[in-house]
Design a protein around this motif. Sequence first.
Motif, PDB file in Angstrom:
ATOM      1  N   ASP A  47       0.797  -1.222   0.000  1.00  0.00           N
ATOM      2  CA  ASP A  47       0.000   0.000   0.000  1.00  0.00           C
ATOM      3  C   ASP A  47       0.834   1.278   0.000  1.00  0.00           C
ATOM      4  O   ASP A  47       0.322   2.352  -0.294  1.00  0.00           O
ATOM      5  CB  ASP A  47      -0.938   0.019   1.216  1.00  0.00           C
ATOM      6  N   GLU A  48       2.106   1.195   0.343  1.00  0.00           N
ATOM      7  CA  GLU A  48       2.930   2.403   0.409  1.00  0.00           C
ATOM      8  C   GLU A  48       3.316   2.888  -0.982  1.00  0.00           C
ATOM      9  O   GLU A  48       3.244   2.129  -1.955  1.00  0.00           O
ATOM     10  CB  GLU A  48       4.197   2.113   1.220  1.00  0.00           C
ATOM     11  N   PRO A  49       3.699   4.152  -1.128  1.00  0.00           N
ATOM     12  CA  PRO A  49       4.115   4.688  -2.429  1.00  0.00           C
ATOM     13  C   PRO A  49       5.381   4.003  -2.940  1.00  0.00           C
ATOM     14  O   PRO A  49       6.250   3.614  -2.157  1.00  0.00           O
ATOM     15  CB  PRO A  49       4.379   6.171  -2.136  1.00  0.00           C
ATOM     16  N   HIS A  50       5.484   3.862  -4.262  1.00  0.00           N
ATOM     17  CA  HIS A  50       6.640   3.230  -4.887  1.00  0.00           C
ATOM     18  C   HIS A  50       7.162   4.095  -6.028  1.00  0.00           C
ATOM     19  O   HIS A  50       6.465   4.976  -6.536  1.00  0.00           O
ATOM     20  CB  HIS A  50       6.279   1.838  -5.410  1.00  0.00           C
ATOM     21  N   PHE A  51       8.394   3.791  -6.426  1.00  0.00           N
ATOM     22  CA  PHE A  51       9.037   4.480  -7.549  1.00  0.00           C
ATOM     23  C   PHE A  51       8.966   3.546  -8.751  1.00  0.00           C
ATOM     24  O   PHE A  51       9.593   2.491  -8.775  1.00  0.00           O
ATOM     25  CB  PHE A  51      10.490   4.803  -7.195  1.00  0.00           C
ATOM     26  N   LEU A  52       8.166   3.918  -9.765  1.00  0.00           N
ATOM     27  CA  LEU A  52       7.846   3.024 -10.869  1.00  0.00           C
ATOM     28  C   LEU A  52       8.322   3.582 -12.207  1.00  0.00           C
ATOM     29  O   LEU A  52       8.488   4.792 -12.370  1.00  0.00           O
ATOM     30  CB  LEU A  52       6.337   2.771 -10.927  1.00  0.00           C
ATOM     31  N   LEU A  53       8.482   2.675 -13.150  1.00  0.00           N
ATOM     32  CA  LEU A  53       8.926   3.013 -14.498  1.00  0.00           C
ATOM     33  C   LEU A  53       7.800   2.710 -15.477  1.00  0.00           C
ATOM     34  O   LEU A  53       7.216   1.626 -15.441  1.00  0.00           O
ATOM     35  CB  LEU A  53      10.172   2.188 -14.848  1.00  0.00           C
ATOM     36  N   ASP A  54       7.493   3.675 -16.338  1.00  0.00           N
ATOM     37  CA  ASP A  54       6.460   3.505 -17.365  1.00  0.00           C
ATOM     38  C   ASP A  54       7.160   3.412 -18.717  1.00  0.00           C
ATOM     39  O   ASP A  54       7.707   4.386 -19.225  1.00  0.00           O
ATOM     40  CB  ASP A  54       5.490   4.687 -17.334  1.00  0.00           C
ATOM     41  N   LEU A  55       7.147   2.226 -19.311  1.00  0.00           N
ATOM     42  CA  LEU A  55       7.882   1.942 -20.540  1.00  0.00           C
ATOM     43  C   LEU A  55       6.970   2.135 -21.751  1.00  0.00           C
ATOM     44  O   LEU A  55       5.944   1.475 -21.865  1.00  0.00           O
ATOM     45  CB  LEU A  55       8.413   0.503 -20.495  1.00  0.00           C
ATOM     46  N   GLY A  56       7.335   3.057 -22.648  1.00  0.00           N
ATOM     47  CA  GLY A  56       6.449   3.430 -23.732  1.00  0.00           C
ATOM     48  C   GLY A  56       5.298   4.246 -23.177  1.00  0.00           C
ATOM     49  O   GLY A  56       4.128   3.969 -23.458  1.00  0.00           O
ATOM     50  N   CYS A  57       5.627   5.269 -22.397  1.00  0.00           N
ATOM     51  CA  CYS A  57       4.624   6.012 -21.620  1.00  0.00           C
ATOM     52  C   CYS A  57       3.678   6.832 -22.478  1.00  0.00           C
ATOM     53  O   CYS A  57       2.606   7.226 -22.027  1.00  0.00           O
ATOM     54  CB  CYS A  57       5.313   6.914 -20.614  1.00  0.00           C
ATOM     55  N   GLY A  58       4.069   7.141 -23.739  1.00  0.00           N
ATOM     56  CA  GLY A  58       3.193   7.908 -24.619  1.00  0.00           C
ATOM     57  C   GLY A  58       2.828   9.262 -24.044  1.00  0.00           C
ATOM     58  O   GLY A  58       3.673  10.011 -23.564  1.00  0.00           O
ATOM     59  N   SER A  59       1.538   9.565 -24.036  1.00  0.00           N
ATOM     60  CA  SER A  59       1.054  10.870 -23.571  1.00  0.00           C
ATOM     61  C   SER A  59       0.818  10.913 -22.067  1.00  0.00           C
ATOM     62  O   SER A  59       0.244  11.868 -21.561  1.00  0.00           O
ATOM     63  CB  SER A  59      -0.237  11.242 -24.311  1.00  0.00           C
ATOM     64  N   GLY A  60       1.233   9.869 -21.357  1.00  0.00           N
ATOM     65  CA  GLY A  60       1.138   9.882 -19.898  1.00  0.00           C
ATOM     66  C   GLY A  60      -0.168   9.390 -19.317  1.00  0.00           C
ATOM     67  O   GLY A  60      -0.425   9.591 -18.136  1.00  0.00           O
ATOM     68  N   LEU A  61      -0.999   8.708 -20.114  1.00  0.00           N
ATOM     69  CA  LEU A  61      -2.276   8.205 -19.597  1.00  0.00           C
ATOM     70  C   LEU A  61      -2.056   7.144 -18.523  1.00  0.00           C
ATOM     71  O   LEU A  61      -2.697   7.160 -17.477  1.00  0.00           O
ATOM     72  CB  LEU A  61      -3.125   7.643 -20.738  1.00  0.00           C
ATOM     73  N   SER A  62      -1.140   6.217 -18.790  1.00  0.00           N
ATOM     74  CA  SER A  62      -0.857   5.179 -17.794  1.00  0.00           C
ATOM     75  C   SER A  62      -0.141   5.782 -16.590  1.00  0.00           C
ATOM     76  O   SER A  62      -0.362   5.366 -15.448  1.00  0.00           O
ATOM     77  CB  SER A  62      -0.027   4.048 -18.412  1.00  0.00           C
ATOM     78  N   GLY A  63       0.712   6.782 -16.827  1.00  0.00           N
ATOM     79  CA  GLY A  63       1.376   7.449 -15.722  1.00  0.00           C
ATOM     80  C   GLY A  63       0.399   8.138 -14.793  1.00  0.00           C
ATOM     81  O   GLY A  63       0.598   8.182 -13.571  1.00  0.00           O
ATOM     82  N   SER A  64      -0.676   8.675 -15.353  1.00  0.00           N
ATOM     83  CA  SER A  64      -1.697   9.324 -14.527  1.00  0.00           C
ATOM     84  C   SER A  64      -2.347   8.325 -13.579  1.00  0.00           C
ATOM     85  O   SER A  64      -2.708   8.673 -12.452  1.00  0.00           O
ATOM     86  CB  SER A  64      -2.762   9.969 -15.421  1.00  0.00           C
ATOM     87  N   VAL A  65      -2.488   7.079 -14.031  1.00  0.00           N
ATOM     88  CA  VAL A  65      -3.028   6.034 -13.163  1.00  0.00           C
ATOM     89  C   VAL A  65      -2.064   5.774 -12.004  1.00  0.00           C
ATOM     90  O   VAL A  65      -2.481   5.610 -10.853  1.00  0.00           O
ATOM     91  CB  VAL A  65      -3.278   4.735 -13.958  1.00  0.00           C
ATOM     92  N   LEU A  66      -0.768   5.759 -12.301  1.00  0.00           N
ATOM     93  CA  LEU A  66       0.235   5.533 -11.255  1.00  0.00           C
ATOM     94  C   LEU A  66       0.195   6.649 -10.218  1.00  0.00           C
ATOM     95  O   LEU A  66       0.224   6.384  -9.011  1.00  0.00           O
ATOM     96  CB  LEU A  66       1.634   5.445 -11.869  1.00  0.00           C
ATOM     97  N   GLU A  67       0.120   7.890 -10.676  1.00  0.00           N
ATOM     98  CA  GLU A  67       0.122   9.005  -9.718  1.00  0.00           C
ATOM     99  C   GLU A  67      -1.182   9.082  -8.941  1.00  0.00           C
ATOM    100  O   GLU A  67      -1.191   9.489  -7.771  1.00  0.00           O
ATOM    101  CB  GLU A  67       0.423  10.328 -10.419  1.00  0.00           C
ATOM    102  N   ASP A  68      -2.298   8.671  -9.565  1.00  0.00           N
ATOM    103  CA  ASP A  68      -3.573   8.643  -8.843  1.00  0.00           C
ATOM    104  C   ASP A  68      -3.522   7.675  -7.671  1.00  0.00           C
ATOM    105  O   ASP A  68      -4.238   7.845  -6.677  1.00  0.00           O
ATOM    106  CB  ASP A  68      -4.717   8.222  -9.782  1.00  0.00           C
ATOM    107  N   GLN A  69      -2.679   6.644  -7.793  1.00  0.00           N
ATOM    108  CA  GLN A  69      -2.552   5.659  -6.714  1.00  0.00           C
ATOM    109  C   GLN A  69      -1.411   6.007  -5.760  1.00  0.00           C
ATOM    110  O   GLN A  69      -1.023   5.187  -4.923  1.00  0.00           O
ATOM    111  CB  GLN A  69      -2.371   4.274  -7.312  1.00  0.00           C
ATOM    112  N   GLY A  70      -0.856   7.211  -5.918  1.00  0.00           N
ATOM    113  CA  GLY A  70       0.124   7.694  -4.956  1.00  0.00           C
ATOM    114  C   GLY A  70       1.563   7.364  -5.256  1.00  0.00           C
ATOM    115  O   GLY A  70       2.446   7.588  -4.421  1.00  0.00           O
TER     116      GLY A  70
END
Length: 273
Positions: A47-70
């Motif tokens: 449940d704690e925050p993590h440092f993640l890598l988004d491979l082929g991140c494109g326009s950041g849609l998947s990254g927004s999901v990561l940040e929404d989860q902290g």
Amino acid sequence: MARPEYQAPPEVFYSECEARKYSQNSRMIDIQVQMSERAVELLALSDEPHFLLDLGCGSGLSGSVLEDQGHTWVGIDISSAMLDVALERDVEGDLLLGDLGQGLPFRAGAFDGAVSISALQWLCNADKSSHHPAKRLYTFFSSLYACMNRTARAVFQFYPENSDQMELVTSQAMRAGFFGGVVVDYPNSTKAKKFFLVLMSGGAAPLPKPMGESEEKEGISYTSKREQLKKMRGKPLKKSREWILEKKERRRRQGKPTRHDTKYSGRKRSGRF
């Protein structure tokens, strides 16, 4: 219609026009978000925050999901047009222009996990005479293995063309040191079927259970289950006042310019304007 990866190299196919179209289509956004949330679920993070890598991140849609989860994230993509759209969207993650097939330039053990949505199959193409898919995949997976800590997982949602391509991808990942395999959600559905390559860097472990027919028959949607889990964990619902204030606080901790909180933060418009 030909698959996108056979029409042009990704940095050419995702031109400025295509990047904006991809990032403004509500249906494509919904699909991207759902696949990203499923990929994060397969990471099996605490449940704690993590440092993640988004491979082929494109326009950041998947990254927004990561940040929404902290979580904090770094994204890499070969299309400058897609990254420009991500910057316009003011995503919280750091962005890097790069070709996955040439390896990842990160320090050893830097990341707690990695996700990738609809990008892996592009590495199976030889867009230039110097491209050898097996070598590029091995270079990518070996550099990914190096920059992940030894308890991390990487989850790739991808579209394999056939069993040979799936074998090529998985064999190079195992050769680089990973354990794992492919999880197929809704294997009996032409429309809902999704492939996820789940890789583990810390040793062999059972693969996550795929989503299948029982959930389809019972009419249980992944979205409703996801919302229930969010409520159970006490996380604020997306776009609520609490969610907005949390996001602004994260931006302040990252040293990014953020507007002051006021009594109007998160308040719905009346509809008169």
